[in-house]
Write an enzyme that holds these catalytic residues in place. Structure first.
Site, PDB file in Angstrom:
ATOM      1  CB  CYS A 128      -0.905  -0.015   1.234  1.00 58.49           C
ATOM      2  SG  CYS A 128      -1.849   1.502   1.431  1.00 58.49           S
TER       3      CYS A 128
ATOM      4  CE1 TYR B 293      -4.864   1.380  -5.190  1.00 60.19           C
ATOM      5  CE2 TYR B 293      -3.228   3.120  -5.504  1.00 60.19           C
ATOM      6  CZ  TYR B 293      -3.603   1.917  -4.936  1.00 60.19           C
ATOM      7  OH  TYR B 293      -2.749   1.227  -4.119  1.00 60.19           O
TER       8      TYR B 293
HETATM    9  N1  LIG Z   1      -7.032   7.646   3.185  1.00 61.50           N
HETATM   10  C1  LIG Z   1      -6.322   6.493   3.454  1.00 61.50           C
HETATM   11  C2  LIG Z   1      -6.409   5.519   2.295  1.00 61.50           C
HETATM   12  C3  LIG Z   1      -5.772   4.219   2.635  1.00 61.50           C
HETATM   13  C4  LIG Z   1      -6.188   3.117   1.668  1.00 61.50           C
HETATM   14  O1  LIG Z   1      -6.992   3.316   0.744  1.00 61.50           O
HETATM   15  N2  LIG Z   1      -5.601   1.917   1.884  1.00 61.50           N
HETATM   16  C5  LIG Z   1      -5.923   0.752   1.047  1.00 61.50           C
HETATM   17  C6  LIG Z   1      -4.684  -0.004   0.640  1.00 61.50           C
HETATM   18  S1  LIG Z   1      -3.651   0.854  -0.484  1.00 61.50           S
HETATM   19  C7  LIG Z   1      -6.723  -0.246   1.856  1.00 61.50           C
HETATM   20  O2  LIG Z   1      -6.400  -0.536   2.989  1.00 61.50           O
HETATM   21  N3  LIG Z   1      -7.760  -0.827   1.236  1.00 61.50           N
HETATM   22  C8  LIG Z   1      -8.536  -1.882   1.834  1.00 61.50           C
HETATM   23  C9  LIG Z   1      -9.978  -1.778   1.445  1.00 61.50           C
HETATM   24  O3  LIG Z   1     -10.343  -0.799   0.795  1.00 61.50           O
HETATM   25  O4  LIG Z   1     -10.743  -2.663   1.829  1.00 61.50           O
HETATM   26  C10 LIG Z   1      -4.884   6.887   3.743  1.00 61.50           C
HETATM   27  O5  LIG Z   1      -4.243   7.580   2.930  1.00 61.50           O
HETATM   28  O6  LIG Z   1      -4.419   6.531   4.790  1.00 61.50           O
END
Ligand SMILES: N[C@@H](CCC(=O)N[C@@H](CS)C(=O)NCC(=O)O)C(=O)O
Length: 325
Positions: free
Chosen positions: A63, A194
């Protein structure tokens, strides 16, 4: 995702879409700050004082947002102050999990099997996706913050003398420039890849694709005047936020997310810049191309066979040699 504290079965990796079929990222739910004296930060409640060993970071090495915080922890010398757990690279039907993939950890703090358990421990009625990164308070047993932009900033200035203060990633004199860079680079590139990868219509994909490569072209021109970093010779958070996308570009976004007009390797100045940041003390340890490839290529909606590509060959980052037949 979690709905009222319950994991829902119809989990969708493609998240929400707008009217044009474009990808929409969820906003973060926990916005408290660690501060030197425990006072409230720019958002959230007071009570999170900087103390050695009190905080824990949950991350995925795939990530880019979580990786911002891992790099911040290294550069600010906070390894002994903030402990870390790395989740498995592949998202499961129950979200991020803890396990034994090389470089992943079991959850030594809460003993959870899945990250969503951490969210419901913090808020039993939580609704939303269980995303990384998470900054966890071991003392009160709750989540401080799950927004990487906030966590990176609190690592820079919220830990006082527990952190290295010869490195300032958000210096007063450069704040306007940093904000302007972030405001351009995040939508067009960090999230742009993305938006291209998770687009559900041709129109939304092509719009994102254009944003990604126009931004890369602009950044290549900016870095071609011999400067080391975006703002000259001073490394800032804007560089970290750009780096995490660049280091994943050829391994994941070029192929899986169909961002294939050019490779990062085709941009000379951006490639040198990416390797310069990779070589800063501690940064390389935060990058795992095996996690990145396994993680992205396990997204079933984009890659139903889940076959992980062997290449590309990434000199200086992840060299790949063809095996003998
Ligand atoms: N706003 C968050 C976004 C984090 C994010 O989107 N993380 C993704 C991985 S890159 C995630 O954990 N996705 C899991 C999901 O959506 O279920 C940040 O910047 O901390």
């Amino acid at each position: 995702m979690l709905v009222n504290g319950k994991w829902t079965a119809d989990w969708q990796p493609v998240q929400a879409t707008d009217a044009k079929g474009g990808f929409v990222r969820q906003t973060s739910g926990f916005r408290n700050w660690v501060t030197v004296d425990g006072e409230a930060g720019p958002t959230g409640a007071a009570g999170y004082k900087a103390e050695p060993g009190r905080y824990h970071l949950y991350v995925a090495l795939i990530c880019p947002w979580a990786s911002r915080t891992l790099i911040g922890r290294k550069l600010k010398g906070l390894e002994d102050v903030i402990s870390v757990s790395v989740v498995e690279p592949a998202l499961t039907d129950f979200g991020w999990s803890f396990g034994d993939f090389p470089g992943a950890d079991r959850d030594s703090v809460n003993g959870a099997s899945y990250l969503h358990e951490i969210y419901t421990k913090a808020d039993p009625t939580y609704t939303g996706r269980a995303t990384v990164p998470v900054l966890w308070d071991k003392k009160t047993g709750t989540m401080v913050n799950n927004e990487s932009a906030d966590i990176l900033r609190m690592m820079n200035s919220g830990f006082g003398n527990l952190a290295r203060n010869d490195i300032d990633l958000y210096p007063e004199a450069l704040r306007d420039e940093i904000e302007a860079l972030n405001a351009e680079i995040y939508p067009a590139l960090n999230n742009g890849v993305y938006r291209a990868g998770f687009a559900t219509t041709q129109v939304a994909y092509e719009e994102a694709f254009g944003d990604v490569f126009r931004m890369l072209d602009t950044l290549e021109a900016r870095l071609s005047d011999g400067r080391n970093y975006l703002s000259g010779d001073h490394l800032t958070e804007a560089d970290i936020r750009l780096f995490v996308t660049l280091v994943r570009f050829d391994a994941a976004y070029h192929g899986l997310f169909k961002c294939n007009l050019r490779r990062l390797a085709d941009y000379a100045a951006l490639s040198r810049y990416m390797l310069r940041i990779l070589d800063l003390p501690g940064v390389r340890e935060t990058v795992s191309i095996p996690h990145i490839k396994h993680g992205y290529y396990s997204i079933k909606a984009l890659n139903p066979t889940r076959i992980v590509p062997v290449g590309p060959d990434l000199p200086g980052l992840f060299p790949v040699e063809l095996k003998r037949a």
